[in-house]
Design a protein around this motif. Structure first.
Motif, PDB file in Angstrom:
ATOM      1  N   VAL A 179      48.007  46.090  37.831  1.00  0.00           N
ATOM      2  CA  VAL A 179      47.321  45.185  36.911  1.00  0.00           C
ATOM      3  C   VAL A 179      46.075  45.882  36.367  1.00  0.00           C
ATOM      4  O   VAL A 179      45.194  46.282  37.133  1.00  0.00           O
ATOM      5  N   TRP A 180      46.034  46.017  35.043  1.00  0.00           N
ATOM      6  CA  TRP A 180      44.901  46.642  34.378  1.00  0.00           C
ATOM      7  C   TRP A 180      43.962  45.544  33.890  1.00  0.00           C
ATOM      8  O   TRP A 180      44.399  44.550  33.296  1.00  0.00           O
ATOM      9  N   ILE A 181      42.666  45.732  34.136  1.00  0.00           N
ATOM     10  CA  ILE A 181      41.671  44.713  33.823  1.00  0.00           C
ATOM     11  C   ILE A 181      40.586  45.351  32.951  1.00  0.00           C
ATOM     12  O   ILE A 181      39.827  46.219  33.404  1.00  0.00           O
ATOM     13  N   GLY A 182      40.535  44.927  31.691  1.00  0.00           N
ATOM     14  CA  GLY A 182      39.540  45.452  30.772  1.00  0.00           C
ATOM     15  C   GLY A 182      38.276  44.617  30.823  1.00  0.00           C
ATOM     16  O   GLY A 182      38.320  43.405  30.618  1.00  0.00           O
ATOM     17  N   THR A 183      37.153  45.247  31.102  1.00  0.00           N
ATOM     18  CA  THR A 183      35.898  44.521  31.253  1.00  0.00           C
ATOM     19  C   THR A 183      34.826  45.111  30.335  1.00  0.00           C
ATOM     20  O   THR A 183      35.065  46.061  29.590  1.00  0.00           O
ATOM     21  N   HIS A 184      33.645  44.528  30.433  1.00  0.00           N
ATOM     22  CA  HIS A 184      32.503  45.038  29.673  1.00  0.00           C
ATOM     23  C   HIS A 184      31.894  46.260  30.360  1.00  0.00           C
ATOM     24  O   HIS A 184      30.964  46.873  29.831  1.00  0.00           O
ATOM     25  N   GLY A 185      32.433  46.622  31.525  1.00  0.00           N
ATOM     26  CA  GLY A 185      31.906  47.768  32.257  1.00  0.00           C
ATOM     27  C   GLY A 185      32.957  48.823  32.563  1.00  0.00           C
ATOM     28  O   GLY A 185      32.798  49.597  33.496  1.00  0.00           O
ATOM     29  N   GLY A 186      34.034  48.835  31.769  1.00  0.00           N
ATOM     30  CA  GLY A 186      35.093  49.816  31.985  1.00  0.00           C
ATOM     31  C   GLY A 186      36.431  49.151  32.255  1.00  0.00           C
ATOM     32  O   GLY A 186      36.697  48.040  31.799  1.00  0.00           O
ATOM     33  N   ILE A 187      37.271  49.825  33.034  1.00  0.00           N
ATOM     34  CA  ILE A 187      38.606  49.315  33.359  1.00  0.00           C
ATOM     35  C   ILE A 187      38.820  49.391  34.860  1.00  0.00           C
ATOM     36  O   ILE A 187      38.523  50.406  35.498  1.00  0.00           O
ATOM     37  N   ASP A 188      39.326  48.292  35.436  1.00  0.00           N
ATOM     38  CA  ASP A 188      39.718  48.270  36.840  1.00  0.00           C
ATOM     39  C   ASP A 188      41.241  48.212  36.916  1.00  0.00           C
ATOM     40  O   ASP A 188      41.879  47.484  36.153  1.00  0.00           O
ATOM     41  N   ILE A 189      41.817  48.969  37.843  1.00  0.00           N
ATOM     42  CA  ILE A 189      43.266  49.002  38.024  1.00  0.00           C
ATOM     43  C   ILE A 189      43.580  48.518  39.429  1.00  0.00           C
ATOM     44  O   ILE A 189      43.225  49.168  40.426  1.00  0.00           O
ATOM     45  N   TYR A 190      44.239  47.369  39.508  1.00  0.00           N
ATOM     46  CA  TYR A 190      44.566  46.778  40.810  1.00  0.00           C
ATOM     47  C   TYR A 190      45.995  47.137  41.196  1.00  0.00           C
ATOM     48  O   TYR A 190      46.935  46.921  40.435  1.00  0.00           O
ATOM     49  N   ASP A 191      46.160  47.715  42.382  1.00  0.00           N
ATOM     50  CA  ASP A 191      47.469  48.059  42.920  1.00  0.00           C
ATOM     51  C   ASP A 191      47.855  46.996  43.940  1.00  0.00           C
ATOM     52  O   ASP A 191      47.290  46.956  45.039  1.00  0.00           O
TER      53      ASP A 191
END
Length: 296
Positions: free
Chosen positions: A45-57
């Motif tokens: 799951v890719w999460i686009g935020t105001h501080g970059g991108i988080d990738i949840y496995d």
């Protein structure tokens, strides 16, 4: 279902509609201002935020963070799209886009410095048949074929005077794209013949202010507006309108997607779910998940 929430992190809702789980910075997110989510083909799951991108496995139960120090063009990533090679396109500002390949551990920057004349990506990007359609801040549409190094722009009279705001792009047939416009309603474009049609309040739309667009498994068009949502069935020459009178959580609908024959609508008062009544062609069950069910 993963739901982005500006300032409230991200929510996960199972399809049965039980109490949603909420994930914020204290749970590993890089930033609580979440603008986009994408469940990739590999399940991450890719999460686009105001501080970059988080990738949840979900298998490893881990979160990987990407920022400018890892090679992103910018920190604000309001839109994410996956191409046929499993690469992720991320954008959301005038700086350009990031093309991320996790398998190769590379991030390619698509900016003016990389030879692209103009790439002011607005609030949408949608991968279509191996190429990428982009909406831009000045209202223009652009198509990129990164493999062939081809960059094309589609200009209309509204973008020329910078009043148009192209929000989302979808494709229903070969060479036919539909564009949700934040000011001028709905556009249908034949990209081969350069034919264009516009739908507005003058011909059956409830509003000219569109936030999002999607198509369902029957190739019907769904548009999200500030006054409700509409389903356009070109085959049946029919438009169906849903507003608060039909049970929507709120009039302003900011996003629309389909999963398992259900239509999910992101509104200012929660998530509204439309489910077709079995055995009928025009009746829908409506349910909203809001504050009472755990959405902040």
């Amino acid at each position: 279902i993963w739901m982005a929430c500006g300032g409230g992190g991200i929510f996960k809702l199972n399809r049965a509609g039980y109490m949603p789980g909420n994930y914020r910075t204290e749970n590993g997110l890089g930033n609580n201002n979440v603008w986009a989510t994408l469940e990739a083909q590999d399940g991450k799951v890719w999460i686009g935020t105001h501080g970059g991108i988080d990738i949840y496995d979900p298998v490893e139960k881990s979160v990987k963070h990407l920022g400018m120090e890892q090679g992103l063009v910018n920190l604000r990533n309001t839109n994410l799209a996956e191409d046929v090679k499993g690469r992720i396109w991320a954008g959301g500002s005038e700086s350009g886009m990031s093309l991320i390949d996790l398998n190769k551990e590379t991030i390619q920057k698509l900016t003016a410095d990389s030879g692209i004349e103009k790439l002011h990506v607005s609030s949408s990007l949608q991968n279509i048949d191996g190429t990428l359609w982009l909406s831009q801040f000045d209202g223009e549409l652009a198509n990129i074929d990164i493999e062939k190094g081809v960059y094309k722009r589609l200009i209309d009279k509204d973008s020329a005077i910078q009043k148009s705001s192209k929000e989302r792009v979808i494709q229903t047939e070969k060479n036919i794209i539909w564009v949700a416009d934040g000011n001028f309603g709905l556009h249908k474009i034949d990209t081969d013949k350069n034919l264009r049609w516009r739908f507005s309040t003058e011909n059956s739309l409830i509003s000219n202010f569109l936030y999002s667009i999607a198509k369902d498994h029957k190739n019907r068009i769904w548009i999200a507006t500030d006054k409700g949502v509409q389903m356009i069935d070109e085959k049946e020459l029919k438009i169906t309108t849903f507003t608060v009178e039909e049970g929507l959580g709120a009039s302003d609908v900011y996003d629309v997607i389909e999963q398992n024959d259900k239509i999910y609508l992101g509104t200012s008062k929660g998530l509204t779910i439309l489910e077709p009544v079995e055995g009928t062609a025009s009746f829908w069950k409506v349910k909203t998940i809001g504050n009472k069910q755990g959405l902040d």
